[in-house]
Design a protein around this motif. Structure first.
Motif, short mmCIF file in Angstrom:
data_model
loop_
_atom_site.label_atom_id
_atom_site.label_comp_id
_atom_site.label_asym_id
_atom_site.label_seq_id
_atom_site.Cartn_x
_atom_site.Cartn_y
_atom_site.Cartn_z
N ILE A 57 27.28 3.64 -55.17
CA ILE A 57 27.88 2.82 -56.21
C ILE A 57 27.31 3.33 -57.52
O ILE A 57 26.09 3.38 -57.69
CB ILE A 57 27.53 1.33 -56.06
CG1 ILE A 57 27.98 0.79 -54.71
CG2 ILE A 57 28.12 0.52 -57.21
CD1 ILE A 57 27.38 -0.56 -54.38
N GLY A 58 28.18 3.72 -58.42
CA GLY A 58 27.73 4.16 -59.73
C GLY A 58 27.86 3.02 -60.72
O GLY A 58 28.80 2.23 -60.65
N ALA A 59 26.91 2.94 -61.63
CA ALA A 59 26.94 1.93 -62.69
C ALA A 59 26.66 2.64 -64.01
O ALA A 59 25.76 3.48 -64.09
CB ALA A 59 25.90 0.85 -62.43
N LEU A 60 27.45 2.32 -65.02
CA LEU A 60 27.28 2.91 -66.34
C LEU A 60 26.79 1.84 -67.30
O LEU A 60 27.38 0.75 -67.38
CB LEU A 60 28.61 3.49 -66.85
CG LEU A 60 28.62 4.03 -68.28
CD1 LEU A 60 27.67 5.23 -68.42
CD2 LEU A 60 30.03 4.42 -68.70
N TYR A 61 25.72 2.16 -68.02
CA TYR A 61 25.14 1.24 -69.01
C TYR A 61 25.24 1.87 -70.40
O TYR A 61 24.94 3.05 -70.58
CB TYR A 61 23.67 0.95 -68.68
CG TYR A 61 23.50 0.19 -67.39
CD1 TYR A 61 23.47 -1.20 -67.39
CD2 TYR A 61 23.39 0.85 -66.18
CE1 TYR A 61 23.34 -1.91 -66.21
CE2 TYR A 61 23.25 0.15 -64.99
CZ TYR A 61 23.22 -1.22 -65.01
OH TYR A 61 23.08 -1.92 -63.84
N LEU A 62 25.66 1.06 -71.36
CA LEU A 62 25.82 1.49 -72.75
C LEU A 62 25.26 0.42 -73.69
O LEU A 62 25.03 -0.72 -73.27
CB LEU A 62 27.30 1.69 -73.08
CG LEU A 62 28.09 2.68 -72.23
CD1 LEU A 62 29.58 2.53 -72.51
CD2 LEU A 62 27.63 4.09 -72.52
N GLU A 63 25.13 0.77 -74.95
CA GLU A 63 24.70 -0.24 -75.93
C GLU A 63 25.80 -1.27 -76.17
O GLU A 63 25.52 -2.43 -76.40
CB GLU A 63 24.28 0.44 -77.24
CG GLU A 63 22.98 1.22 -77.06
CD GLU A 63 22.48 1.83 -78.35
OE1 GLU A 63 22.13 1.06 -79.28
OE2 GLU A 63 22.44 3.06 -78.43
N GLN A 64 27.07 -0.82 -76.12
CA GLN A 64 28.22 -1.72 -76.27
C GLN A 64 29.29 -1.30 -75.28
O GLN A 64 29.54 -0.10 -75.10
CB GLN A 64 28.80 -1.67 -77.68
CG GLN A 64 27.89 -2.23 -78.73
CD GLN A 64 28.56 -2.22 -80.10
OE1 GLN A 64 29.32 -1.34 -80.43
NE2 GLN A 64 28.25 -3.25 -80.88
N LYS A 65 29.94 -2.28 -74.66
CA LYS A 65 30.99 -1.99 -73.69
C LYS A 65 32.19 -1.31 -74.35
O LYS A 65 32.53 -1.62 -75.48
CB LYS A 65 31.47 -3.28 -73.01
CG LYS A 65 30.51 -3.86 -72.03
CD LYS A 65 31.10 -5.10 -71.41
CE LYS A 65 30.64 -5.15 -69.97
NZ LYS A 65 31.49 -5.94 -69.13
#
Length: 184
Positions: A57-65
């Motif tokens: 399962i990949g998850a992407l995290y950013l400062e803003q969606k």
């Protein structure tokens, strides 16, 4: 009236979770990722599949969606977190998968010393339950396995290519890309 408003406000604080997370296939995917004082938010999740097998399962995290791949690619800080589901992925498979991704983007990337160092660093086996984090902060890539630092690699070319493997024009897995961009 003030008491009712105060009680309602208190209930909202207690009910609304601050660290939203979701559970996929029994894996807790945190809603936030802390990185050197930065609070990144979960942008999206998806499965990396190989021959109909869900590898991770990949998850992407950013400062803003965002669901715009160009904004993701240009964002200064992003994290791709892989939660492995498959019983075992051999070190040679890990290395070859990234190598294929780099070749797809630009064969000349393999001539970069930082790319070669990165490929050598991801030569480890992973088993079900392992987590690998790829932290891309401007021109620095940090690799973690189960929270332990594997290495740091300073290269803008590597940083740019790595995120493109996931959300670029020709990603390694188009379904995973859609999930990471929050489109699924």
């Amino acid at each position: 009236m003030k008491k009712i408003s105060l009680i309602l406000a208190l209930l909202l604080v207690l009910i609304i979770p601050t660290g939203y997370s979701k559970v996929i296939k029994g894996v807790n995917i945190p809603g936030n990722y802390q990185y050197f004082g930065k609070n990144l938010v979960l942008n999206g999740t998806g499965f990396r599949k190989k021959f109909f097998i869900k590898v991770y399962i990949g998850a992407l995290y950013l400062e803003q969606k965002t669901n715009d791949e160009k904004i993701v690619i240009s964002a200064p800080t992003k994290v791709v977190k892989m939660h492995f589901l498959y019983k075992k992925v051999k070190s040679s498979q890990m290395k070859d998968t990234f190598k294929e991704g780099f070749e797809k983007i630009n064969e000349n990337l393999l001539k970069e010393s930082a790319v070669q160092e990165f490929l050598n660093s991801v030569s480890f086996d992973v088993v079900k339950g392992d987590e690998v984090d790829l932290i891309i902060d401007k021109d620095m890539v940090t690799v973690l396995k189960n929270g332990n630092k594997i290495g740091d690699f300073k290269s803008q070319a590597l940083a740019d290519a790595l995120i493109k493997i996931y959300v670029g024009e020709e990603p390694a897995d188009s379904g995973l890309k859609e999930g990471l961009l929050g489109k699924e």
